[in-house]
Design a protein around this motif. Structure first.
Motif, PDB file in Angstrom:
ATOM      1  N   GLN A  72      17.402   2.425  36.029  1.00 44.98           N
ATOM      2  CA  GLN A  72      17.545   1.281  35.131  1.00 44.98           C
ATOM      3  C   GLN A  72      19.019   1.052  34.797  1.00 44.98           C
ATOM      4  O   GLN A  72      19.747   2.014  34.526  1.00 44.98           O
ATOM      5  N   THR A  73      19.432  -0.194  34.832  1.00 38.32           N
ATOM      6  CA  THR A  73      20.784  -0.558  34.396  1.00 38.32           C
ATOM      7  C   THR A  73      20.729  -1.817  33.544  1.00 38.32           C
ATOM      8  O   THR A  73      19.839  -2.656  33.695  1.00 38.32           O
ATOM      9  N   ILE A  74      21.721  -1.931  32.670  1.00 42.35           N
ATOM     10  CA  ILE A  74      21.977  -3.193  31.958  1.00 42.35           C
ATOM     11  C   ILE A  74      23.345  -3.675  32.420  1.00 42.35           C
ATOM     12  O   ILE A  74      24.322  -2.926  32.387  1.00 42.35           O
ATOM     13  N   VAL A  75      23.408  -4.918  32.852  1.00 42.91           N
ATOM     14  CA  VAL A  75      24.626  -5.487  33.443  1.00 42.91           C
ATOM     15  C   VAL A  75      25.050  -6.710  32.645  1.00 42.91           C
ATOM     16  O   VAL A  75      24.223  -7.590  32.364  1.00 42.91           O
ATOM     17  N   ILE A  76      26.327  -6.758  32.272  1.00 45.14           N
ATOM     18  CA  ILE A  76      26.861  -7.898  31.518  1.00 45.14           C
ATOM     19  C   ILE A  76      27.989  -8.537  32.315  1.00 45.14           C
ATOM     20  O   ILE A  76      28.971  -7.880  32.678  1.00 45.14           O
ATOM     21  N   CYS A  77      27.841  -9.807  32.603  1.00 41.09           N
ATOM     22  CA  CYS A  77      28.849 -10.560  33.355  1.00 41.09           C
ATOM     23  C   CYS A  77      29.882 -11.127  32.390  1.00 41.09           C
ATOM     24  O   CYS A  77      29.546 -11.870  31.461  1.00 41.09           O
ATOM     25  N   LEU A  78      31.154 -10.774  32.603  1.00 37.98           N
ATOM     26  CA  LEU A  78      32.243 -11.253  31.753  1.00 37.98           C
ATOM     27  C   LEU A  78      32.963 -12.380  32.482  1.00 37.98           C
ATOM     28  O   LEU A  78      33.992 -12.182  33.115  1.00 37.98           O
ATOM     29  N   ASN A  79      32.392 -13.582  32.391  1.00 43.41           N
ATOM     30  CA  ASN A  79      32.979 -14.677  33.173  1.00 43.41           C
ATOM     31  C   ASN A  79      34.303 -15.139  32.591  1.00 43.41           C
ATOM     32  O   ASN A  79      34.583 -14.972  31.399  1.00 43.41           O
ATOM     33  N   GLU A  80      35.110 -15.726  33.440  1.00 48.23           N
ATOM     34  CA  GLU A  80      36.496 -16.028  33.083  1.00 48.23           C
ATOM     35  C   GLU A  80      36.597 -17.074  31.984  1.00 48.23           C
ATOM     36  O   GLU A  80      37.474 -16.986  31.114  1.00 48.23           O
ATOM     37  N   GLU A  81      35.696 -18.050  31.975  1.00 45.07           N
ATOM     38  CA  GLU A  81      35.745 -19.078  30.927  1.00 45.07           C
ATOM     39  C   GLU A  81      35.562 -18.463  29.547  1.00 45.07           C
ATOM     40  O   GLU A  81      36.286 -18.771  28.598  1.00 45.07           O
ATOM     41  N   MET A  82      34.594 -17.539  29.428  1.00 46.37           N
ATOM     42  CA  MET A  82      34.370 -16.863  28.153  1.00 46.37           C
ATOM     43  C   MET A  82      35.584 -16.036  27.751  1.00 46.37           C
ATOM     44  O   MET A  82      36.017 -16.062  26.600  1.00 46.37           O
ATOM     45  N   LEU A  83      36.175 -15.313  28.703  1.00 47.40           N
ATOM     46  CA  LEU A  83      37.337 -14.480  28.398  1.00 47.40           C
ATOM     47  C   LEU A  83      38.551 -15.332  28.012  1.00 47.40           C
ATOM     48  O   LEU A  83      39.327 -14.950  27.130  1.00 47.40           O
ATOM     49  N   ARG A  84      38.719 -16.476  28.662  1.00 49.67           N
ATOM     50  CA  ARG A  84      39.829 -17.373  28.286  1.00 49.67           C
ATOM     51  C   ARG A  84      39.653 -17.863  26.856  1.00 49.67           C
ATOM     52  O   ARG A  84      40.606 -17.892  26.059  1.00 49.67           O
ATOM     53  N   ASN A  85      38.418 -18.274  26.504  1.00 47.88           N
ATOM     54  CA  ASN A  85      38.164 -18.747  25.142  1.00 47.88           C
ATOM     55  C   ASN A  85      38.364 -17.626  24.130  1.00 47.88           C
ATOM     56  O   ASN A  85      38.923 -17.838  23.045  1.00 47.88           O
ATOM     57  N   PHE A  86      37.932 -16.422  24.481  1.00 46.86           N
ATOM     58  CA  PHE A  86      38.106 -15.253  23.610  1.00 46.86           C
ATOM     59  C   PHE A  86      39.595 -14.997  23.369  1.00 46.86           C
ATOM     60  O   PHE A  86      40.021 -14.761  22.229  1.00 46.86           O
ATOM     61  N   ALA A  87      40.384 -15.052  24.449  1.00 43.07           N
ATOM     62  CA  ALA A  87      41.825 -14.804  24.334  1.00 43.07           C
ATOM     63  C   ALA A  87      42.499 -15.845  23.438  1.00 43.07           C
ATOM     64  O   ALA A  87      43.386 -15.514  22.638  1.00 43.07           O
ATOM     65  N   LEU A  88      42.071 -17.088  23.550  1.00 41.72           N
ATOM     66  CA  LEU A  88      42.639 -18.146  22.708  1.00 41.72           C
ATOM     67  C   LEU A  88      42.292 -17.930  21.245  1.00 41.72           C
ATOM     68  O   LEU A  88      43.153 -18.016  20.363  1.00 41.72           O
ATOM     69  N   GLU A  89      41.023 -17.633  20.973  1.00 40.36           N
ATOM     70  CA  GLU A  89      40.575 -17.472  19.595  1.00 40.36           C
ATOM     71  C   GLU A  89      41.173 -16.224  18.937  1.00 40.36           C
ATOM     72  O   GLU A  89      41.465 -16.221  17.744  1.00 40.36           O
TER      73      GLU A  89
END
Length: 273
Positions: free
Chosen positions: A79-96
């Motif tokens: 069993q695994t849990i996988v989280i995709c860290l897409n670039e759009e989300m990371l860009r918005n996170f970096a801005l905020e």
């Protein structure tokens, strides 16, 4: 439950297996955070091979080619849990969060995350979503969970800032060395171009200079040559190697092999045994 289950569409996934499975993943477009719930997870890229067991966490760098082996342990499952860290989300996170990265990331492309109570608690909070995957969870709620995961990653390992928020394009790398190491991945030529830091036109032009033929012709030739080596020298069965060499189907592989060598791969194997 379907496998893998998409808990939050395009963002959070849950994978379950009761038998070993090898995935020719191909192209990791986005950085990815993985928690190994049970069993053993092995990632193999051209430059690294990393395994992890129950309770361990791995951060996988974007813009890579890789293969994953999923192995249940004796008496258990995978069993695994996988989280995709897409670039759009990371860009918005970096801005905020007013995060600035002034240098290109040059560290390891895949990082094992040390034991951390906060991150384990975070993954435990995702379990209800896994157990109730039939419930409709809004994307906004899913993104809040992902942002929480990113904050906890940075709290545990502040040096991951360069890893997560480097938005530069892949640098122009040695095309010949890259292709020889990665020819067996079944990905479009466009992806190979991107991974070597080139436009499609620039990739084809540089490829012709390096190998004297087009990318598609070279990939076919390279894969068939490797197939002959595996059949003739290592007595490998065609059915066990065609996916590993980047062919989409056994019939496509057999047809291409016969066209080049005059006999189907099964005939060739029978002849040498």
């Amino acid at each position: 439950m379907t496998n893998p289950t998409e808990i939050i569409p395009g963002v959070i996934f849950y994978s379950y297996h009761s038998a070993m499975k090898k995935d020719k993943v191909g192209f990791f477009e986005h950085s990815t955070l993985v928690l190994q719930v049970s069993g053993q997870f092995t990632l193999e890229t051209a430059g690294q091979k990393i395994s992890m067991n129950s309770g361990e966490m791995l951060l996988i760098r974007k813009n890579q080619l890789g293969e994953i082996t999923k192995m249940p342990l004796e008496g258990g499952d995978y069993q695994t849990i996988v989280i995709c860290l897409n670039e759009e989300m990371l860009r918005n996170f970096a801005l905020e969060e007013q995060i600035e990265v002034r240098r290109k990331y040059t560290g390891p492309l895949n990082v094992l995350i040390p034991e951390n109570d906060f991150l384990h608690g975070f993954f435990q909070s995702i379990i209800p979503y896994v157990r109730n995957s039939e419930e409709k969870i809004t994307k906004d709620l899913g993104m809040l969970k992902v942002r929480e995961g990113v904050k906890l990653l940075l709290h545990a390992m502040p040096e991951l800032k360069d890893f997560l928020f480097d938005f530069s394009e892949p640098h122009k790398m040695d095309l010949e060395k890259f292709m020889v190491r990665n020819f067996h991945f079944n990905v479009p030529v466009e992806k190979f171009a991107r991974l070597t830091g080139r436009s499609l036109a620039g990739f084809k032009r540089d490829f012709q200079k390096a190998f004297g033929m087009s990318p598609r012709a070279w990939l076919q030739e390279k894969r068939l040559t490797e197939a002959m080596h595996l059949i003739e020298k290592k007595k490998k069965k065609p059915s066990s190697i065609y996916l590993e060499l980047g062919f989409e189907s056994l019939s496509h592989f057999s047809h291409s092999f016969k066209k080049k060598y005059g006999k189907a791969p099964t005939e060739w194997l029978y002849q040498i045994n």
